[in-house]
Scaffold this motif. Structure first.
Motif, short mmCIF file in Angstrom:
data_model
loop_
_atom_site.label_atom_id
_atom_site.label_comp_id
_atom_site.label_asym_id
_atom_site.label_seq_id
_atom_site.Cartn_x
_atom_site.Cartn_y
_atom_site.Cartn_z
N ILE A 205 11.67 68.36 51.33
CA ILE A 205 11.61 67.80 52.27
C ILE A 205 12.57 66.42 53.22
N LYS A 206 13.34 67.03 52.43
CA LYS A 206 15.03 66.74 52.32
C LYS A 206 15.69 68.29 53.28
N THR A 207 14.96 68.85 53.70
CA THR A 207 15.55 70.42 54.26
C THR A 207 14.90 69.78 55.47
N PRO A 208 15.86 69.98 56.37
CA PRO A 208 14.87 70.33 57.92
C PRO A 208 13.72 71.71 58.06
N GLY A 209 12.94 71.22 58.22
CA GLY A 209 11.34 72.21 58.36
C GLY A 209 10.43 71.12 58.87
N VAL A 210 9.23 72.09 58.76
CA VAL A 210 8.08 71.55 59.03
C VAL A 210 6.96 71.63 57.92
N TRP A 211 7.09 70.40 56.74
CA TRP A 211 6.83 70.20 56.09
C TRP A 211 5.70 69.38 55.57
N ASP A 212 4.45 69.49 56.34
CA ASP A 212 3.27 69.02 56.44
C ASP A 212 2.88 68.23 55.23
N LEU A 213 2.22 69.59 55.33
CA LEU A 213 1.25 69.30 53.95
C LEU A 213 1.24 68.41 53.07
N PHE A 214 3.06 69.07 52.39
CA PHE A 214 4.23 67.87 51.30
C PHE A 214 4.51 66.69 51.71
N VAL A 215 4.03 66.72 52.72
CA VAL A 215 5.27 65.18 53.16
C VAL A 215 3.47 64.15 52.83
N LYS A 216 2.64 64.51 53.36
CA LYS A 216 1.25 63.96 53.48
C LYS A 216 1.16 63.35 52.11
N SER A 217 0.98 65.13 50.85
CA SER A 217 0.75 64.71 49.52
C SER A 217 1.27 63.61 49.23
N TYR A 218 3.19 63.78 49.29
CA TYR A 218 3.89 62.75 48.74
C TYR A 218 3.46 61.54 49.07
N VAL A 219 3.53 60.98 50.18
CA VAL A 219 2.93 59.30 51.18
C VAL A 219 2.01 58.91 50.08
N GLU A 220 1.02 59.77 50.21
CA GLU A 220 -0.28 59.72 48.92
C GLU A 220 0.10 58.71 47.86
N TYR A 238 11.77 62.31 58.29
CA TYR A 238 10.89 63.23 58.40
C TYR A 238 10.87 62.56 60.57
N ALA A 239 10.32 61.42 60.40
CA ALA A 239 9.84 62.17 62.40
C ALA A 239 11.33 61.34 62.91
N TYR A 240 12.20 61.09 62.20
CA TYR A 240 13.62 60.57 63.29
C TYR A 240 15.11 60.88 62.69
N ASP A 241 15.57 62.11 61.61
CA ASP A 241 15.88 63.07 61.65
C ASP A 241 15.74 64.15 62.54
N GLU A 242 17.10 64.04 63.27
CA GLU A 242 17.86 64.98 64.34
C GLU A 242 18.25 65.68 63.83
N LYS A 243 18.17 66.57 62.86
CA LYS A 243 18.38 67.55 61.88
C LYS A 243 17.07 68.73 61.97
N PHE A 244 15.49 67.87 62.09
CA PHE A 244 14.01 68.55 61.89
C PHE A 244 13.45 68.78 62.98
N PRO A 245 12.92 69.83 63.28
CA PRO A 245 12.40 69.66 64.96
C PRO A 245 11.36 69.06 65.31
N SER A 246 11.55 68.96 66.31
CA SER A 246 9.93 68.05 67.07
C SER A 246 9.11 68.18 66.06
N ASN A 247 7.96 67.45 66.22
CA ASN A 247 7.07 67.43 64.91
C ASN A 247 6.25 66.40 65.77
N PRO A 248 5.04 67.19 66.04
CA PRO A 248 3.86 65.44 67.24
C PRO A 248 3.83 64.72 65.25
N ASN A 249 3.39 65.89 64.70
CA ASN A 249 2.50 64.91 63.17
C ASN A 249 3.64 64.18 62.79
#
Length: 425
Positions: A205-220, A238-249
């Motif tokens: 989740i520190k690597t730029p990408g779309v990792w919704d499922l992993f982030v949600k599980s980790y945060v829970e 996950y929301a604000y790091d500019e290296k990550f792609p734009s992701n509404p989730n």
């Protein structure tokens, strides 16, 4: 782990190689070979083919073509007693085989991951976990950045399986009394499980990408153990790091977390503002409208109107009675306090297509038949924007409905007084 080739495998390769040497060379191949041979030991076409195999797609047909060409060169050199050239060609041939084998070894973790995903899809969790454990320890040669990401992904999927086991224990724990000895034991087991899972999630989740499922599980898990700061940090990055792609989730997850924390309205508005810019038709935009509407800042209240118009610009929202109810009420409220310019600004870009899109005679009849409450809200909006003579408003205002009679009467009065087609100065 791939096994070393057996002696029988090696014998087969040598046999195949010998057969290739005995095959006759075509006239075109002889001409091409001799032309290249005349230039000494520099073979750009051969080098290009070798590079294609090593770096350009690794397609089997490219590999077969390249090795066959090498064998033709070797055969031609041997027939002409050009031993030095034959040796050079043989070196190229063996190097090609080695490079191809290296590629296949480097692809092993990806193949293992695909197999694990297949097993997960079919509910074979133990088998998937074993496959991921094998892929997790795979290393070949110098570790590249792409291989590192792949290993991180393998570890994250393994973490997902651990999260699944953790969530089952969490459900079991919810059914046990806190004073029970079993509660303490299961709590300790869950803590151990969560530590393993977090380790597997962190790198990915520190690597730029779309990792919704992993982030949600980790945060829970972080929230469950009271690590609010850790959860907030993960979601914010996950929301604000500019290296990550734009992701509404990413913004949705952050907003829902802040909402659970009862964060200040200004903070919630700032998160949903970004979501509005990305997906103006999202269902959370109605919450966004209410936050803006209650704000003390005039710029926020003005944006609240734009948000509602933005939602109803989309075909999928045309039957959303909540959006129409909010717009009808807010339009009337704005016009009552003489913010006519706000309405005119939003209507300017829509007056040429909204009447047909929302307020045709066909829609008036259809809406009234399907949902008379929706039709009344839309009629009030149509009247305020287009006047009491417009067909949608006129059709609905003429309907006789025992329950809605008073509402229709109030609607007529509001349109007569506040419609922007005849504004009160």
């Amino acid at each position: 782990m791939p096994r070393r080739p057996s002696r029988r495998r090696c014998e087969t390769d040598v046999s195949d190689f010998s057969e290739e040497l005995r095959k006759p060379v075509t006239e075109d191949e002889q001409m091409e070979t001799s032309m290249l041979s005349a230039k000494g030991m520099h073979f750009p076409w051969l080098q290009k083919q070798l590079e294609t195999v090593v770096t350009g797609g690794k397609k089997k047909k490219d590999f077969a073509q390249t090795t066959r060409t090498c064998l033709s060169f070797i055969q031609d050199a041997l027939l002409k007693h050009q031993w030095q050239q034959a040796a050079e060609y043989m070196h190229s041939y063996l190097q090609t085989l080695e490079d191809w084998d290296s590629y296949k070894k480097q692809a092993a973790p990806e193949i293992s991951l695909q197999h694990a995903l297949y097993l997960l899809h079919h509910g074979m969790l133990e088998e998937a976990n074993r496959t991921l454990s094998q892929a997790e320890t795979w290393r070949y040669g110098e570790k590249s950045s792409s291989q590192e990401i792949l290993i991180n992904l393998v570890q994250a999927y393994k973490g997902l399986l651990e999260y699944y086991a953790w969530s089952k224990k969490k459900m079991e724990l919810s059914k046990i009394d806190e004073d029970d000895y079993a509660f303490t034991t299961k709590s300790r087991n869950m803590l151990s499980q969560s530590w393993k899972t977090s380790v597997n999630f962190c790198a990915l989740i520190k690597t730029p990408g779309v990792w919704d499922l992993f982030v949600k599980s980790y945060v829970e898990m972080l929230e469950f153990y009271g690590d609010q700061d850790g959860a907030r940090e993960v979601l914010t990055n996950y929301a604000y790091d500019e290296k990550f792609p734009s992701n509404p989730n990413a913004h949705i997850y952050l907003y829902n977390f802040l909402k659970r924390e009862k964060a200040p309205r200004a903070k919630l508005i700032s998160v949903l503002k970004i979501l509005y810019d990305i997906v103006p038709s999202h269902t959370l935009m109605l919450e966004f409208h209410m936050l803006l509407r209650k704000s003390e800042k005039e710029e926020h209240r003005k944006l609240g109107l734009a948000v509602l118009f933005g939602v109803l610009d989309f075909a999928g929202c045309t039957k959303n009675i909540t959006a129409w109810t909010y717009l009808a009420k807010y339009l009337k409220q704005i016009l009552m306090v003489n913010h006519l310019s706000w309405v005119q600004e939003e209507w300017k870009s829509r007056k040429n297509w909204w009447p047909t899109f929302h307020f045709s005679h066909f829609w008036a009849k259809s809406d009234w038949k399907e949902d008379s409450d929706l039709a009344c809200e839309k009629a009030l909006v149509a009247g305020l924007l287009l006047g009491k003579g417009y067909r949608y408003f006129r059709y609905i205002s003429k309907q006789d409905h025992e329950i809605l009679r008073k509402k229709i009467k109030r609607m007529k009065k509001s349109v007569k007084k506040y419609s922007i087609t005849n504004p009160v100065v």
